[in-house]
Design an enzyme around this catalytic site. Structure first.
Site, mmCIF file in Angstrom:
data_model
loop_
_atom_site.group_PDB
_atom_site.id
_atom_site.type_symbol
_atom_site.label_atom_id
_atom_site.label_comp_id
_atom_site.label_asym_id
_atom_site.label_seq_id
_atom_site.Cartn_x
_atom_site.Cartn_y
_atom_site.Cartn_z
ATOM 1 N N ASP A 16 0.832 -1.211 0.000
ATOM 2 C CA ASP A 16 0.000 0.000 0.000
ATOM 3 C C ASP A 16 0.867 1.262 0.000
ATOM 4 O OD1 ASP A 16 -2.333 1.498 0.127
ATOM 5 O OD2 ASP A 16 -3.133 0.458 1.877
ATOM 6 N N ASP A 61 -10.620 1.933 -3.592
ATOM 7 C CA ASP A 61 -11.201 1.689 -2.270
ATOM 8 C C ASP A 61 -12.714 1.712 -2.347
ATOM 9 O OD1 ASP A 61 -8.979 1.200 -0.845
ATOM 10 O OD2 ASP A 61 -8.843 3.156 0.129
HETATM 11 C C1 DGJ Z 1 -5.904 1.772 1.773
HETATM 12 C C2 DGJ Z 1 -6.242 0.560 0.959
HETATM 13 O O1 DGJ Z 1 -6.679 0.924 -0.311
HETATM 14 C C3 DGJ Z 1 -7.277 -0.260 1.713
HETATM 15 O O2 DGJ Z 1 -7.675 -1.351 0.940
HETATM 16 C C4 DGJ Z 1 -6.691 -0.694 3.016
HETATM 17 O O3 DGJ Z 1 -5.628 -1.569 2.788
HETATM 18 C C5 DGJ Z 1 -6.240 0.516 3.807
HETATM 19 N N1 DGJ Z 1 -5.378 1.366 3.057
HETATM 20 C C6 DGJ Z 1 -5.536 0.087 5.058
HETATM 21 O O4 DGJ Z 1 -5.034 1.151 5.761
#
Ligand code: DGJ
Length: 731
Positions: free
Chosen positions: A464, A530
């Site tokens: 991430d 997301d």
């Molecule tokens: C952002 C990601 O896109 C989510 O899927 C998740 O992993 C969160 N970060 C976790 O902090």
């Protein structure tokens, strides 16, 4: 005839047959002119011109030369792939930089060039040029891949003794005046890759990205096309700047050049300074041409699929814990979730954020890549053993480039954060960015990731990256740091992959904030967004797929109510949307009732049956008249099979919608067309008392041409619902 007398050479410089190259691949021609010793000019990039003998090629060059009227200088203005002002080009220059104010303008001379065919069928043009007065060397690479995808990149060398400060290097491709419309993308968190269309008018459409990552709002693929182009019609030329740091993509038109598309890295002043012998290599800038956007996308997909590192094993159904538990890590809860996932057919289980250091929420702990002893007294072993004992692969979330100031790491090494000397950047999501160009910071992160991968049976890292880079300087030197950071991240990924070749890596960046072909050279899928709301995902995935093949787009089935929008959707809409990607689940299945679990299991089973087709076939989209109803699908490479989705994104203007077309099949073959379970259940007006004649397992038998040209009546669907249609070639 002497060179100076020939009318097909730029005046005063030598010319011979090998100065003109015609490369052809998969329906594309690229004609490159090197006459006159100046940098290469593209005379044609687009439809295949067939076999051209040298005389025709020479005449193509002659007829391409304009009457030299109205130019900024006497005579014509040759526009090279790296355009130079010395040639009279007054658009955006290809190279900008100075040696303390001097050498601001170059006139490169080609010393040598070669054309070679690589093992994978790529035709490669290497050009070595220099400008002795400016003290610079330039190596250009132009490739036409077997799939007809074009890509180019440049390496600049400082051949003088004093430092050359590089401000920017831009590589371009020409498009004809018939390209009158532009398409590119914007976006924001949870709404990546929103298309925007504009007229291609005089001036520069400049898409600069200074986020320090690829960005939600990157231009992504900047397309110029003929009037009204769509997925199936109109010539389109698209460029993609493959870079995960600051970058620039542009389209430019002026009275003396009908159209240029270009891209390069966006450098901050002082960021790249080349000492004697120093080199800078630009990002690859890709170009894809086709008739219709599906053809343009197809070249990217076929090329990616041919890469040796492309994932070829069936893409495993993935349970991701994030929206199921967020930071509430608890062994009992997580093993129960794993049991429920295994029961519906999941094959991979990914433990998301919250397992390390003091990370109980998003304010602290980032950077402390040690399993939290409070939450996991026995380490992750009990969970990993449970998950792998169920036959699932185990995956782990990491965010290696980031650090919370409230962490042991930041407290011990405040100087490891990207910053300007006197201040830390403003925080974002309570975090700062670790300076991976700092050798000790890099070594620490590499050691931590390596140690985790050695200790646990980890098949997958969700990598991430949750903030933009602001004020991102190397604290020690006070110089801008995005360029160095981007290279360091690539190096880190390369090193880890070399040490752990079996581990797959996902590129996530607050959703789909880091999607480009350079990060995808070292990762195995991207997290699309997301936003798991299926309605939004229809658009996000559709446009992400312009560059990225479906098997690399993470697409999850969320809970009934989407966490990012509050919309409620039927499971068939959620699952039928995730089906066209690398399918996963991000839902607390412990709350799902038996009927929901059974329905989800049916979709998972369908995905397993269909992924062979979905992940190797050609994606197609019908150009609809009514935007409320979209038809998209995947046709097997040999045309023998296809799966389509009919998606009602809103209510339609007409009731029923009229016939919908299904493109991309073999026009002369006959297909057995029928509803595909479990996407055969019609939820829509009248579906409880009316029937559609062909909506039965026996379906209908139609040719690919009839399906593409005439189409068929689809069921009347409630908005935000979909059904699946299968078309199998009849022997
Ligand atoms: C952002 C990601 O896109 C989510 O899927 C998740 O992993 C969160 N970060 C976790 O902090």
């Amino acid at each position: 005839m002497s060179a100076a007398q020939r009318d097909d050479a730029v005046p005063g410089t030598p010319d011979h047959d090998t100065d003109l190259h015609h490369l052809r691949a998969d329906g594309v021609s690229l004609v490159v002119d090197l006459a006159g010793g100046t940098l290469p000019r593209v005379l044609h990039w687009g439809a295949d011109l067939g076999d051209l003998d040298p005389d025709v090629l020479h005449d193509l060059r002659r007829v391409s030369r304009p009457m030299p009227i109205g130019f900024p200088v006497d005579g014509e203005v040759p526009v090279a792939v790296l355009p130079e002002q010395s040639a009279g080009f007054l658009g955006t220059p290809g190279l900008t930089g100075t040696r303390d104010g001097r050498d601001f303008s170059t006139a490169f001379v080609v010393r040598e060039h070669t054309v070679a065919r690589l093992d994978d069928g790529t035709q490669r043009l290497d050009v070595h040029a220099s400008d002795a007065d400016a003290g610079l060397g330039l190596d250009l690479v132009v490739e036409l891949t077997a799939q007809g995808l074009l890509r180019q990149r440049a390496t600049l060398t400082n051949t003088a003794d004093d430092t050359y400060a590089l401000d920017g290097l831009l590589l371009t491709l020409p498009v004809p005046a018939t390209a009158t419309e532009l398409l590119d993308f914007s976006g924001r968190w949870a709404r990546e890759r929103s298309p925007q269309r504009t007229a291609f008018t005089h001036g520069t459409r400049l898409r600069d990205n200074r986020r320090g990552r690829t960005g939600y709002d990157t231009a992504f693929v900047l397309v110029a096309g003929t009037h009204g182009f769509g997925h199936r019609a109109g010539q389109v030329w698209g460029v993609h700047t493959a870079w995960s740091g600051n970058h620039r993509t542009l389209a430019e038109r002026s009275h003396y050049h009908p159209g240029l598309l270009g891209g390069g890295e966006l450098l901050t002043p002082g960021e790249v300074r080349l000492d004697a012998g120093g080199t800078y290599t630009s990002p690859w800038v890709y170009g894809s041409w086709g008739v219709g956007l599906d053809a343009l996308a197809g070249r990217f997909h076929r090329w990616m699929r041919a890469r040796p590192q492309h994932p070829r094993t069936p893409r495993p159904v993935t349970l991701n814990t994030w929206e199921a538990v967020y930071f509430q890590h608890d062994l009992g809860r997580l093993t129960e979730l794993a049991d429920a996932a295994a029961a519906i057919g999941a094959e991979r289980y990914v433990l998301d954020d919250g397992w390390f250091g003091s990370r109980r929420d998003d304010t602290r702990g980032l950077g402390d890549w040690y399993v939290s002893a409070d939450v996991w007294p026995d380490g992750l072993h009990p969970l990993v053993d449970h998950v792998t004992g169920l036959g699932l692969q185990f995956g782990l979330w990491v965010e290696p480039e980031m650090v919370n100031p409230d962490s042991d790491l930041a407290r011990a090494h405040p100087d490891w954060m990207l910053q300007v000397p006197s201040r830390l950047p403003r925080p974002a999501r309570h975090q700062q960015v670790l300076d991976l160009a700092h050798p000790e910071a890099y070594a620490y992160i590499l050691e931590r990731l390596d140690a985790l991968l050695r200790e646990y049976d980890i098949a997958y890292l969700k990598w991430d990256h949750n903030r933009d880079l602001v004020d991102a300087g190397h604290g020690r030197s006070g110089t801008a740091g995005v360029h160095g950071q981007t290279l360091a991240v690539y190096r880190l990924l390369d090193e880890l992959r070399e040490r752990h070749p079996g581990v797959e890596i996902e590129s996530c960046s607050s959703g789909g904030g880091r999607v480009d072909l350079e990060i995808l050279a070292r990762t195995d899928r991207i997290w699309g967004s997301d936003c798991i709301d299926a309605l939004e995902r229809q658009q996000i995935q559709r446009w992400t797929n312009l560059l990225v093949p479906l098997e690399l787009i993470g697409a999850h089935v969320g809970s009934g109510t989407a966490h990012s929008t509050g919309r409620r959707h039927a499971l068939s809409f959620r699952a039928g949307t995730a089906l066209f990607g690398h399918l996963g689940i991000e839902w607390d299945l412990r709350e799902a009732d038996d009927a929901q679990r059974a329905e989800l299991a049916a979709w998972v089973s369908a995905y397993k049956d269909l992924r062979g087709l979905l992940h190797t076939g050609t994606t197609v989209h019908a150009d609809g008249v009514d935007p409320s109803h979209q038809v998209h699908g995947v046709v097997a490479a040999d045309g023998s099979d296809a799966l389509f989705a009919v998606v009602a994104t809103a209510t339609s203007e007409s009731l029923p919608t009229g016939r919908l077309t299904f493109p991309g099949l073999d026009p002369d073959a006959t297909y057995h067309v029928r509803p595909q379970p479990p996407g055969d259940v019609v939820e829509g007006l009248g579906s409880h008392w009316l029937s559609l004649p062909w909506w039965t397992p026996d379906g209908a038998r139609l040719t690919g041409r009839v399906l593409a040209e005439v189409g068929l009546q689809a069921p009347v669907l409630f908005p935000e619902h979909l059904v699946l249609v299968r078309a199998t070639r009849v022997a």
